[in-house]
Design an enzyme around this catalytic site. Structure first.
Site, mmCIF file in Angstrom:
data_model
loop_
_atom_site.group_PDB
_atom_site.id
_atom_site.type_symbol
_atom_site.label_atom_id
_atom_site.label_comp_id
_atom_site.label_asym_id
_atom_site.label_seq_id
_atom_site.Cartn_x
_atom_site.Cartn_y
_atom_site.Cartn_z
ATOM 1 C CG MET A 30 -26.521 -7.013 -36.685
ATOM 2 S SD MET A 30 -25.017 -7.523 -37.539
ATOM 3 C CE MET A 30 -24.092 -6.005 -37.521
ATOM 4 C CG HIS A 34 -27.509 2.841 -30.153
ATOM 5 N ND1 HIS A 34 -28.367 3.508 -31.011
ATOM 6 C CD2 HIS A 34 -26.680 2.113 -30.953
ATOM 7 C CE1 HIS A 34 -28.062 3.227 -32.254
ATOM 8 N NE2 HIS A 34 -27.046 2.368 -32.258
ATOM 9 C CE LYS A 35 -30.457 8.208 -24.207
ATOM 10 N NZ LYS A 35 -30.108 9.583 -23.730
ATOM 11 N N GLY A 36 -30.801 5.159 -30.632
ATOM 12 C CA GLY A 36 -31.202 5.135 -32.038
ATOM 13 C C GLY A 36 -32.140 3.968 -32.318
ATOM 14 C CG HIS A 37 -30.737 -0.073 -32.038
ATOM 15 N ND1 HIS A 37 -29.513 -0.113 -31.406
ATOM 16 C CD2 HIS A 37 -30.513 -0.503 -33.307
ATOM 17 C CE1 HIS A 37 -28.596 -0.566 -32.247
ATOM 18 N NE2 HIS A 37 -29.176 -0.798 -33.413
ATOM 19 C CD GLN A 61 -25.000 -7.707 -41.605
ATOM 20 O OE1 GLN A 61 -26.077 -8.293 -41.692
ATOM 21 N NE2 GLN A 61 -24.916 -6.425 -41.290
ATOM 22 C CE LYS A 151 -25.098 4.114 -37.555
ATOM 23 N NZ LYS A 151 -24.104 3.218 -38.216
ATOM 24 C CD GLN A 155 -28.378 -2.247 -43.438
ATOM 25 O OE1 GLN A 155 -27.419 -2.971 -43.232
ATOM 26 N NE2 GLN A 155 -29.105 -1.725 -42.455
ATOM 27 C CB SER A 188 -23.656 -1.429 -31.845
ATOM 28 O OG SER A 188 -25.071 -1.442 -31.928
#
Length: 282
Positions: A30, A34-37, A61, A151, A155, A188
């Site tokens: 979405m 950030h670094k996770g993405h 959602q 995380k 989902q 985010s």
């Protein structure tokens, strides 16, 4: 950099003759990257010839209109970040009308009960929205592999169930949680926190880690009580839920069963911003 705003443009690129036999990796997001993405993108790049990133704030959602309104939208910055990582990533940044074609409602899904736990209890209709957008995106991109962070473990399990039940030919890859140096799970939503709240939010992972230690020798109920009491000591936080559940069914753990995998799930508010996290208890 390749940025496509319509599914027709993206599919035209993906349908080129030279792409026909290549694996497609897909990272749905979405935005507000950030670094996770970026870690998901790196994994896709290492395992596929083509990588597609979608950036779309999905209205179906959100069960809180204010949360949808405030969700960060930073497309220009996101594109710059991706470009630094790899200029060949295909970015799909559609409008609501391109995705929903004038009918912005979610489809009802049955995930065999996975949708009724944790987030499902507190966000009615949320996983119908998730299933709707993920299924639509899979139909548009037709990926070989799709990457989701742990995380959002509930989902992740729901997407796996969606793929199995609808026989969608894609491999779902779960990727480890990427954390800030403090331990706070990257999200985010973190960008909306004040500097002091962001620092204070390291408490979430600290308490989760201590709960993991407790669960080794204590019951699930004792561990839950421990977490609830810890948050009572910190009035800036409002604990929405802390649950220990089986990884496969997501059913709440009443009594520990030997060799069964359990996971702790948490949702808390600070500065009216909702943060979630999870940790494996094995």
């Amino acid at each position: 950099m390749y940025v496509f705003q319509t599914q027709k443009e993206l599919q035209h690129e993906l349908n080129k003759v030279e792409n026909k036999s290549k694996n497609i990796g897909f990272v749905p997001t979405m935005g507000a990257l950030h670094k996770g993405h970026l870690s998901l993108l790196e994994q896709s790049l290492s395992q596929n010839e083509i990588t597609v990133l979608s950036i779309f704030v999905n209205p179906t959602q959100f069960n809180n209109a204010e949360d949808l309104k405030k969700y960060p939208r930073t497309l220009e910055k996101d594109v710059e970040l991706v470009e630094k990582l790899n200029k060949n990533i295909l970015i799909y940044a559609p409008s609501v009308s391109d995705i929903y074609e004038g009918n912005t409602i979610s489809t009802a899904f049955n995930y065999d009960g996975l949708e009724n736990q944790m987030e499902g209890k507190h966000r009615p209709g949320h996983f119908d929205g998730v299933g709707t957008i993920v299924k639509k995106l899979f139909e548009i991109v037709q990926p070989t592999n799709a990457y989701f962070g742990e995380k959002d473990f509930q989902q992740l399990q729901i997407v796996r169930k969606l793929v199995a039940k609808h026989k969608i030919p894609v491999t779902i890859v779960g990727c480890k949680i990427f954390r800030e140096t403090s331990g706070l799970a990257m999200s985010s939503r973190n960008e909306r926190l004040s500097e002091s709240a962001r620092k204070e939010s390291k408490l979430i992972y600290e308490i989760l880690s201590r709960a993991k230690e407790k669960f080794e020798t204590k019951s699930a109920n004792e561990t839950v009580l421990f977490v609830e009491n810890e948050f009572k000591k910190h009035p800036n936080f409002t604990l929405e839920y802390f649950e220990i559940a089986a990884e496969d069914t997501l059913l709440t753990c009443k009594r520990k069963i030997k060799n069964k995998k359990y996971r702790a799930f948490i949702a808390v508010f600070i500065e009216n911003i909702r943060l979630i996290d999870t940790i494996s208890l094995k």
